[in-house]
Scaffold this active site. Structure first.
Site, PDB file in Angstrom:
ATOM      1  CG  ASP A 124      -5.062  11.571  13.433  1.00  0.00           C
ATOM      2  OD1 ASP A 124      -5.221  12.730  13.855  1.00  0.00           O
ATOM      3  OD2 ASP A 124      -5.528  11.154  12.357  1.00  0.00           O
ATOM      4  CD  GLU A 145      -7.474  13.970  17.072  1.00  0.00           C
ATOM      5  OE1 GLU A 145      -8.082  14.965  16.648  1.00  0.00           O
ATOM      6  OE2 GLU A 145      -7.422  12.887  16.452  1.00  0.00           O
TER       7      GLU A 145
END
Length: 665
Positions: A386, A415
């Site tokens: 993330d 990401e």
């Protein structure tokens, strides 16, 4: 290697990433092709080799292997070495003048010119005598005998028979096996290539929140409940199931429905606000179950041919045990309070930041490494990371290398929806795959330009784009309140332009209700349980399943770097193809970019790319409709509709003749 007179030049080495600071990426089973400019003053015949080895804990004791390079012309050379095992390899180039072949080349010219070559023959004898000594050192007595006998003969008076011996290619082959490398030059860098396992290049991801597995929007589900989704995900054709964070969720500043700052007592909060009294990054949310339940989920997924990917979100809620136990790991404001996280324009009041480069970074980094290793021990070998662009790239370079040294099978998906250079830098420091701008590329020119950039060298040497038409964070405009046609065509593009793609649960149901004016889902599952009706009318489950089946059964669609775009006379129709390196599998694809109306196009089939003659008839199998046709020539008319917006043609050439029949003779 020290400088010597008459040094060989080695330049323009490819692949070489940022002067050798980073490893290039390949996949087990591929061969790493290396090219370089290799040259020297004068007319010496040169030899160039690739020196390579796999890096292992015993690498210092491992002998380097060598493979020859081929001369391509204009001082350009090429060679390749096999990547047979998952892990890191080193390679470099060494080159030297082949003294004996240079001698034979000069001797032939002088003989052809009628020159007296008695002195030259003595020079050749001396070269062979040196090769004899090297053959004996290498314990090759047969070679030493052949070379020694030839050396004796070269010291005799010239004769046609003697010149034939001197110029025999077989003698040069043996002599070159034991070269004088005293004038060798080794490239001044040792370069690296990392060979990932196959799933780095070919996989299909499905993201869902296990806490919504009950599908009633009220009851918090468990891992055992989530196991009930695995047959469904398998039927859709996905081989990787990605779970958002599964850890305890903080209560301080917990987000309510639709990202509300005022949470109700029964709001479940965002799973990215990690950490509470029940534990942190190494714990599982108690309502999901236990660590043993999670391991059972992983094992059950594996039994369905599905790998579990876990969200790796290195951030904490204010309630995380780290906050009390290690306050030195966090960023503090001048007033002593801990900073909340931001990714402008977004702000995350329920998350606090680590102090990544602070005085306590060594202990912080070590703890976060232990988090990854903890989940590897539970059976997780793939991590979706993330917002890695908000953490130091030095940390990721360190972490990924450390983890993969012990566990080379581990994959990391970045990401990072951020600036291009930052996204590429994350690929360079080790991320296996990356999210991309595909989510916002909707039309012909921009799609072709972007996909050509990321699937071709030099970018493809370190960056593998994993294409997602949606995520829990992003409902792009193209899909907002759109019909099934939009969802079909975007899935077709994602699943065929790249060999790795993914989608977030609800895509197959054509869920497209946005928050007005934003690229976000209304009633986002990030903040609440969702009642998914998997049989919702208008779903495209069968379409997704057929797409993934086509991908799985045709090796051309497993390829990332063989994408090529071809001519279509309609800007609403994108025409392209993929093939395996040996040409054994070829697939052509035409996708409509119009979700609302039928589109027709004249496609110009690349016969040379297919290896077909203009007058040759060949078969195409359209994989989405299971229809077969015969084509001939370069021009094909196609009609695509919102119901069938994509055509995937597997090409079959008729190669067999009666000569191959068992009883022909």
């Amino acid at each position: 290697m020290t400088e010597r007179l008459g040094s060989v030049f080695i330049e323009g080495v490819s692949p070489e990433l940022d002067a050798g600071r980073h490893a290039v990426k390949r996949v087990v089973g591929e061969r790493c092709t290396v090219k370089a400019d290799v040259f020297k003053e004068g007319h010496d015949v040169l030899v160039a080799v690739i020196r390579w080895r796999q890096v292992t804990p015993r690498a210092q004791q491992t002998d380097w292997e060598e493979v020859p390079m081929r001369f391509l012309g204009n001082d350009r050379w090429e060679g390749e070495f096999p990547l047979t095992r998952n892990g890191r390899y080193e390679y470099t180039i060494e080159a030297w003048p082949d003294l004996f072949r240079t001698w034979t080349s000069e001797l032939k010219r002088k003989v052809d010119a009628g020159r007296d070559v008695r002195s030259e023959l003595l020079e050749g004898a001396a070269l062979l005598e040196g090769a004899v000594a090297r053959a004996r050192t290498a314990k090759q007595p047969d070679d030493a005998r052949v070379l020694g006998e030839a050396a004796v003969r070269l010291r005799q008076p010239p004769s046609p028979d003697l010149l034939a011996v001197a110029l025999a290619p077989e003698l040069a082959d043996v002599a070159s096996t034991h070269p004088d490398r005293s004038l060798a030059r080794r490239y001044d860098k040792v370069l690296e290539v990392f060979a990932d396992r196959e799933k780095a290049r070919f996989s299909a991801w499905y993201e869902f929140f296990p806490r919504s597995a009950k599908r009633d929007g009220v009851t918090h589900a468990t891992f055992r409940d989530a196991e009930g989704w695995l047959p469904y995900i398998q039927q859709l054709g996905f081989d990787t199931v990605y779970l958002p964070p599964i850890h305890p969720i903080g209560r301080t500043a917990r987000k309510g429905k639709n990202n509300s700052l005022a949470a109700a007592a029964d709001d479940v909060g965002s799973p990215w606000a990690i950490g509470a009294s029940e534990g942190g990054h190494k714990a599982v949310h108690p309502k999901l179950g236990t660590l043993e339940d999670f391991r059972h989920f992983v094992e059950t997924a594996q039994a369905h041919g599905i790998e579990v990917a876990l969200d790796l979100a290195f951030q904490c809620s204010p309630d995380h045990p780290y906050v009390k136990e290690h306050p030195e790991w966090f960023q503090h404001r001048p007033d002593g309070t801990i900073k909340t996280a931001e990714n402008p324009p977004k702000r995350y009041e329920d998350i606090v930041n680590f102090d990544w480069m602070g005085p306590a970074r060594e202990s912080l980094w070590a703890e976060l490494e232990s988090v990854v290793l903890h989940w590897v021990k539970q059976g997780v070998n793939t991590f979706r990371v993330d917002n890695p662009h908000t953490k130091p790239t030095q940390f990721w370079a360190w972490l990924i290398r450390r983890v993969q040294e012990a566990h080379p099978q581990v994959l990391f998906l970045s990401e990072a929806f951020t600036r291009p250079k930052v996204m590429k830098a994350l690929g360079k420091v080790g991320f296996t795959q990356s999210y991309t701008y595909f989510t916002w590329r909707n039309f012909k020119g921009e799609l072709q330009e972007y996909l050509e950039e990321i699937t071709q060298p030099p970018v493809s040497d370190y960056f593998r784009g994993n294409l997602w038409p949606n995520t829990p964070d992003i409902l792009p405009e193209f899909l907002q309140n759109a019909g099934p046609g939009a969802f079909r065509l975007r899935a077709a593009l994602a699943g065929t332009l790249s060999s790795v793609w993914g989608m977030y649960c609800g895509y197959e149901l054509c869920e497209g209700r946005p928050i007005p004016g934003k690229e976000e889902y209304t009633d986002s599952e990030k903040y609440q349980l969702v009642a998914w009706d998997l049989d919702r009318p208008g779903n495209i489950r069968d379409w997704i399943a057929r797409l993934n089946a086509a991908r799985r059964t045709h090796p051309a669609l497993h390829q990332y770097g063989t994408l090529r775009f071809f001519s279509s006379n309609n800007d609403r129709v994108l025409f392209y193809g993929k093939r395996t390196p040996d040409g054994g599998s070829l697939v052509l694809m035409a996708v409509s970019l119009d979700p609302y109306a039928a589109q027709e196009a004249l496609l110009h089939v690349p016969l040379e790319w297919l290896g077909a003659r203009p007058d040759e008839t060949y078969q195409v199998h359209e994989l989405m409709s299971d229809q077969r046709s015969l084509w001939q020539g370069p021009d094909v008319q196609v009609r695509l509709t919102p119901e069938q917006p994509a055509a995937l043609w597997a090409v079959h050439r008729f190669r067999r003749t009666e000569n191959a029949f068992d009883y022909y003779e």
